[in-house]
Design an enzyme around this catalytic site. Structure first.
Site, short mmCIF file in Angstrom:
data_model
loop_
_atom_site.label_atom_id
_atom_site.label_comp_id
_atom_site.label_asym_id
_atom_site.label_seq_id
_atom_site.Cartn_x
_atom_site.Cartn_y
_atom_site.Cartn_z
N HIS A 17 37.98 30.40 68.17
CA HIS A 17 38.49 31.70 68.64
C HIS A 17 37.40 32.77 68.53
O HIS A 17 37.23 33.59 69.42
CB HIS A 17 39.69 32.15 67.79
CG HIS A 17 40.94 31.33 67.97
ND1 HIS A 17 41.55 30.67 66.92
CD2 HIS A 17 41.70 31.08 69.06
CE1 HIS A 17 42.64 30.05 67.36
NE2 HIS A 17 42.76 30.28 68.66
N LYS A 41 56.62 28.44 68.36
CA LYS A 41 55.84 27.65 67.40
C LYS A 41 56.32 27.92 66.00
O LYS A 41 56.59 29.06 65.64
CB LYS A 41 54.36 28.06 67.50
CG LYS A 41 53.60 27.36 68.61
CD LYS A 41 52.11 27.68 68.48
CE LYS A 41 51.27 26.78 69.35
NZ LYS A 41 49.84 27.14 69.28
N ARG A 90 39.56 24.82 76.18
CA ARG A 90 38.74 23.83 75.48
C ARG A 90 38.50 22.59 76.32
O ARG A 90 37.41 22.13 76.49
CB ARG A 90 39.39 23.42 74.17
CG ARG A 90 39.31 24.50 73.11
CD ARG A 90 40.24 24.19 71.99
NE ARG A 90 41.61 24.07 72.47
CZ ARG A 90 42.61 23.66 71.76
NH1 ARG A 90 42.42 23.28 70.54
NH2 ARG A 90 43.83 23.61 72.28
N SER A 128 43.84 24.78 65.60
CA SER A 128 44.44 25.28 64.36
C SER A 128 45.17 24.16 63.63
O SER A 128 45.17 24.10 62.40
CB SER A 128 45.38 26.45 64.67
OG SER A 128 44.68 27.48 65.31
N1 COA Z 1 38.80 27.38 69.84
C1 COA Z 1 39.53 26.64 69.01
N2 COA Z 1 40.83 26.44 69.17
C2 COA Z 1 41.41 27.05 70.20
C3 COA Z 1 40.72 27.83 71.11
C4 COA Z 1 39.33 28.00 70.89
N3 COA Z 1 38.60 28.73 71.69
N4 COA Z 1 41.56 28.27 72.04
C5 COA Z 1 42.74 27.78 71.72
N5 COA Z 1 42.65 27.04 70.62
C6 COA Z 1 43.71 26.26 69.99
C7 COA Z 1 44.33 26.90 68.80
O1 COA Z 1 43.65 26.50 67.66
C8 COA Z 1 45.74 26.38 68.86
O2 COA Z 1 45.81 25.11 68.29
P1 COA Z 1 47.22 24.46 67.87
O3 COA Z 1 47.97 24.15 69.11
O4 COA Z 1 46.80 23.28 67.11
O5 COA Z 1 47.94 25.49 67.02
C9 COA Z 1 45.99 26.25 70.35
O6 COA Z 1 44.73 26.11 70.94
C10 COA Z 1 46.58 27.47 70.97
O7 COA Z 1 46.68 28.50 70.04
P2 COA Z 1 46.30 29.99 70.26
O8 COA Z 1 44.97 30.14 70.92
O9 COA Z 1 46.45 30.63 68.93
O10 COA Z 1 47.33 30.49 71.30
P3 COA Z 1 48.80 30.08 71.60
O11 COA Z 1 48.79 29.06 72.69
O12 COA Z 1 49.57 29.73 70.39
O13 COA Z 1 49.31 31.48 72.13
C11 COA Z 1 50.45 33.02 73.59
C12 COA Z 1 50.06 31.59 73.26
C13 COA Z 1 50.73 33.85 72.38
C14 COA Z 1 49.34 33.67 74.37
C15 COA Z 1 51.71 32.85 74.46
O14 COA Z 1 52.65 32.06 73.78
C16 COA Z 1 52.34 34.17 74.83
O15 COA Z 1 51.87 34.86 75.70
N6 COA Z 1 53.44 34.53 74.13
C17 COA Z 1 54.15 35.77 74.38
C18 COA Z 1 55.43 35.53 75.15
C19 COA Z 1 55.20 35.52 76.64
O16 COA Z 1 54.69 36.46 77.23
N7 COA Z 1 55.61 34.41 77.24
C20 COA Z 1 55.43 34.20 78.65
C21 COA Z 1 54.11 33.53 78.89
S1 COA Z 1 54.14 32.82 80.48
#
Ligand code: COA
Length: 158
Positions: A17, A41, A90, A128
Site C-alpha cells: 500500500h 469484511k 497486484r 493483508s
Molecule cells: N500491496 C499489497 N496489498 C495490496 C495492495 C498493494 N498495493 N493493494 C491491495 N492489496 C491487498 C490488501 O492487502 C488486501 O488483502 P486481503 O484481501 O488479504 O485483506 C486486498 O488487497 C484488498 O484490500 P484493500 O486494499 O485494503 O482494499 P479493500 O479491497 O478491502 O477495499 C474498498 C475496498 C474499501 C475500496 C471498497 O470495499 C469500497 O469502496 N467500500 C465502500 C462501499 C462502496 O462504495 N461500495 C461500492 C463499491 S462498487
C-alpha cells in the site's frame, strides 16, 4: 491542487500500500487515505486501530491525510472534494473485482475517475491476509510491513 483518495480496508496497511501511496504522491498534490468501515469484511483490527496505524506510518508525509469512512466511497470522495480515486493492482486476480468496482463507481458518480497503479514487483505477492497469517504463526513480517504494523500485530498475536 489535485487531490486523490486512496481507499482500502488497510487491515493492516502493508509496504505494498505504501509503495502505491509514494508513487501517487509523485502525481497528485495531496492524497487522502480513506480507511473503510467495510461491513463485507470481517476485520481483524478495529477501525480505530487501522486508522491509527495508517496515521502513524504516514505521519512524515505532510501531503497525506487519513480519515475513516462509512457508506459509499464515491460519496466520501465527493465530501472531500476529490475527483480521483486510486487503487493498486497486484495481479490478474485483482482485476475482476477492481473492474466491477470501477464500473459501479462510474455508474454512481460519472465525474469521479478511478486510477489504477500497478503494485511494485517487490510487493505484488503481499496481502493483508498473508501478513496476518505469517504474524500469527510467528514468522518474520519485517520486510512486508512498516515497523509500527509489525509491532502491533506481534503484540496482538502474543
Ligand atoms: N500491496 C499489497 N496489498 C495490496 C495492495 C498493494 N498495493 N493493494 C491491495 N492489496 C491487498 C490488501 O492487502 C488486501 O488483502 P486481503 O484481501 O488479504 O485483506 C486486498 O488487497 C484488498 O484490500 P484493500 O486494499 O485494503 O482494499 P479493500 O479491497 O478491502 O477495499 C474498498 C475496498 C474499501 C475500496 C471498497 O470495499 C469500497 O469502496 N467500500 C465502500 C462501499 C462502496 O462504495 N461500495 C461500492 C463499491 S462498487
Amino acid at each position: 491542487m489535485t487531490l486523490a483518495i486512496y481507499p482500502g480496508s488497510f487491515d493492516p496497511i502493508t509496504n505494498g500500500h505504501l509503495d502505491v501511496l509514494e508513487r501517487a504522491l509523485n502525481i497528485f498534490d495531496r492524497v487522502n487515505l480513506a480507511v473503510a468501515n467495510n461491513m463485507e469484511k470481517d476485520a481483524f483490527l478495529s477501525l480505530e486501530e487501522r486508522e491509527e496505524l495508517v496515521k502513524k506510518v504516514t505521519s512524515s508525509r505532510p501531503q497525506v491525510e487519513v480519515a475513516s469512512f462509512d457508506g459509499l466511497l464515491v460519496d466520501f470522495a465527493r465530501s472531500q472534494g476529490a475527483s480521483v480515486i486510486i487503487r493498486g493492482l497486484r495481479a490478474v486476480s485483482d482485476f475482476e473485482y477492481e473492474f466491477q468496482m470501477s464500473m459501479m463507481n462510474k455508474r454512481l458518480a460519472g465525474d469521479i475517475e478511478m486510477i489504477y497503479m500497478m503494485t511494485g514487483p517487490d510487493h505484488s505477492f503481499v496481502s493483508s491476509s498473508t501478513v496476518k497469517e505469517v504474524a500469527r504463526l510467528g514468522g518474520d513480517i519485517s520486510s512486508v510491513v512498516p515497523p509500527a504494523v509489525k509491532e502491533e500485530l506481534e503484540k496482538k498475536y502474543n
